[in-house]
Scaffold this motif. Structure first.
Motif, short mmCIF file in Angstrom:
data_model
loop_
_atom_site.label_atom_id
_atom_site.label_comp_id
_atom_site.label_asym_id
_atom_site.label_seq_id
_atom_site.Cartn_x
_atom_site.Cartn_y
_atom_site.Cartn_z
N LYS A 19 52.84 82.72 42.01
CA LYS A 19 53.42 82.57 40.67
C LYS A 19 52.41 82.04 39.66
CE LYS A 19 56.59 79.60 41.68
NZ LYS A 19 56.35 79.19 43.05
N ALA A 39 55.16 72.05 37.67
CA ALA A 39 54.28 70.98 37.20
C ALA A 39 55.03 70.01 36.28
CB ALA A 39 53.07 71.57 36.47
N ARG A 42 56.72 67.84 38.65
CA ARG A 42 55.70 66.97 39.27
C ARG A 42 55.31 65.85 38.31
NH1 ARG A 42 52.03 69.60 43.40
NH2 ARG A 42 53.09 71.49 44.06
N ALA A 101 53.93 67.01 45.76
CA ALA A 101 54.84 68.15 45.94
C ALA A 101 56.08 67.73 46.74
CB ALA A 101 54.12 69.28 46.64
N THR A 104 58.26 65.49 44.65
CA THR A 104 58.90 66.29 43.61
C THR A 104 60.05 67.11 44.15
OG1 THR A 104 56.75 66.44 42.54
CG2 THR A 104 58.41 67.97 41.79
N SER A 105 59.86 67.67 45.34
CA SER A 105 60.90 68.51 45.93
C SER A 105 62.19 67.70 46.14
CB SER A 105 60.40 69.07 47.26
OG SER A 105 61.28 70.01 47.76
N ALA A 108 63.67 66.98 42.61
CA ALA A 108 64.16 68.19 41.94
C ALA A 108 65.54 68.62 42.43
CB ALA A 108 63.16 69.32 42.10
N ARG A 114 67.45 67.48 37.01
CA ARG A 114 67.48 68.86 36.51
C ARG A 114 68.04 68.92 35.10
NH1 ARG A 114 65.57 71.71 40.66
NH2 ARG A 114 65.38 73.51 39.31
N GLN A 121 62.35 72.39 29.13
CA GLN A 121 61.85 73.72 29.46
C GLN A 121 62.12 74.72 28.34
OE1 GLN A 121 62.18 74.08 34.18
NE2 GLN A 121 64.11 73.59 33.24
N ARG A 135 61.40 78.14 39.88
CA ARG A 135 62.32 78.50 40.95
C ARG A 135 63.65 79.02 40.39
NH1 ARG A 135 58.37 76.37 42.66
NH2 ARG A 135 57.96 75.46 44.69
N MET A 137 63.98 79.96 36.88
CA MET A 137 63.72 80.42 35.51
C MET A 137 64.65 81.60 35.16
SD MET A 137 61.32 78.41 34.37
CE MET A 137 62.29 77.20 35.20
N ARG A 162 47.59 78.19 49.88
CA ARG A 162 47.70 76.78 49.50
C ARG A 162 46.48 76.01 50.00
NH1 ARG A 162 51.07 75.36 45.56
NH2 ARG A 162 51.95 73.29 45.82
N ASP A 189 64.34 73.68 48.89
CA ASP A 189 64.48 74.39 47.61
C ASP A 189 65.57 75.47 47.66
OD1 ASP A 189 62.43 72.83 46.67
OD2 ASP A 189 60.88 74.38 46.80
N ARG A 192 69.43 73.67 48.46
CA ARG A 192 70.01 72.61 47.63
C ARG A 192 71.20 73.17 46.84
NH1 ARG A 192 64.83 72.55 44.00
NH2 ARG A 192 65.33 74.30 42.67
O1 DC Z 1 55.85 75.12 42.10
P1 DC Z 1 55.54 73.71 42.54
O2 DC Z 1 55.09 73.65 43.96
O3 DC Z 1 54.60 73.02 41.61
O4 DC Z 1 56.94 72.93 42.46
C1 DC Z 1 57.06 71.61 42.91
C2 DC Z 1 58.51 71.33 43.32
O5 DC Z 1 59.33 71.36 42.15
C3 DC Z 1 59.12 72.33 44.29
O6 DC Z 1 59.27 71.79 45.58
C4 DC Z 1 60.48 72.62 43.77
C5 DC Z 1 60.56 71.99 42.43
N1 DC Z 1 60.88 72.95 41.37
C6 DC Z 1 62.19 73.19 41.09
O7 DC Z 1 63.06 72.64 41.75
N2 DC Z 1 62.54 74.01 40.07
C7 DC Z 1 61.59 74.64 39.35
N3 DC Z 1 61.94 75.45 38.35
C8 DC Z 1 60.23 74.42 39.66
C9 DC Z 1 59.89 73.58 40.69
#
Ligand code: DC
Length: 224
Positions: A19, A39, A42, A101, A104-105, A108, A114, A121, A135, A137, A162, A189, A192
């Protein structure tokens, strides 16, 4: 649904599907804005950690966080990750670590997080257009976008990419750990309750396992 005035191309998919690279190439070529929503999450995780903000005191600090949460992106140069600027300071290498990461997961998955990120956003939707990488969008944030791409790739290929990316940042990681972390993050991801990672019904799915970035962009251009 009404078409958005600012054109938006959404690019969703799991970690390592390509992506970031593809969003960067499209943003540079079209000279459009870029939103790296991962990001953005993050950066919020980093900000919360730095300021000892937890999910418990998030609500009471929300106005303060909103006032200070000034994030922007610079598509940068091909081969380098999209730059993350927080209050104009480059924090790319701080937020793009595996430790961040994981943190953040977890964050998120929380509805309060959110909901906070959602309007941030939409603010990136500025002329002449936006490439939105994430994820959800195409499913949630820009569900009214005309063009939606969903990128996938095998887990082995995604782990390899990665590893290369992290090596470039000077970080050595064990492949087995990386595979395990990716599997755990994919599961979190995708399973959830809020905004799980799923392709939008009206998205075009591209498997990037055996394609180079130029090949992926070519497929996207054909679709556009
Ligand atoms: O794409 P990334 O690895 O930088 O994303 C980091 C974390 O953010 C990923 O584990 C899931 C979360 N995330 C999300 O829940 N929704 C998004 N639109 C983007 C990322």
């Amino acid at each position: 649904m009404n078409e958005l005035k600012v054109p938006v191309i959404t690019i969703d998919g799991p970690s390592g599907a390509g992506k970031g690279t593809i969003a960067q190439m499209l943003a540079l070529e079209l000279k459009w804005n870029i939103l790296d929503s991962g990001a953005l999450y993050r950066t919020l995780a980093y900000f919360m950690k730095k300021n000892a903000i937890s999910l418990k005191n998030f609500s009471e600090k929300e106005d303060e966080i909103k006032a200070k949460f000034n994030v922007s992106f610079d598509p940068g140069t091909p081969g380098e990750p999209v730059k993350v600027l927080f209050e104009n300071e480059d924090i790319t290498s701080i937020v793009r670590t595996e430790e961040m990461a994981q943190l953040t997961s977890n964050l998120a998955a929380e509805p309060i997080i959110r909901e906070f990120i959602k309007p941030c956003q939409r603010d990136f939707m500025i002329q002449p257009g936006l490439i939105a990488d994430g994820r959800d969008m195409g499913t949630v944030i820009f569900s009214d976008a005309k063009h939606k791409i969903f990128l996938t790739a095998s887990i082995e290929e995604r782990a390899k990419r990665r590893q290369t990316q992290l090596k470039r940042q000077g970080l050595e990681v064990n492949m087995r750990n990386l595979l395990q972390e990716l599997e755990e993050r994919d599961k979190k991801d995708m399973e959830r309750e809020h905004s799980p990672l799923i392709p939008a019904k009206d998205s075009v799915m591209i498997d990037t396992s055996n394609l180079n970035p130029e090949g992926v962009v070519k497929e996207i251009k054909t679709y556009l």
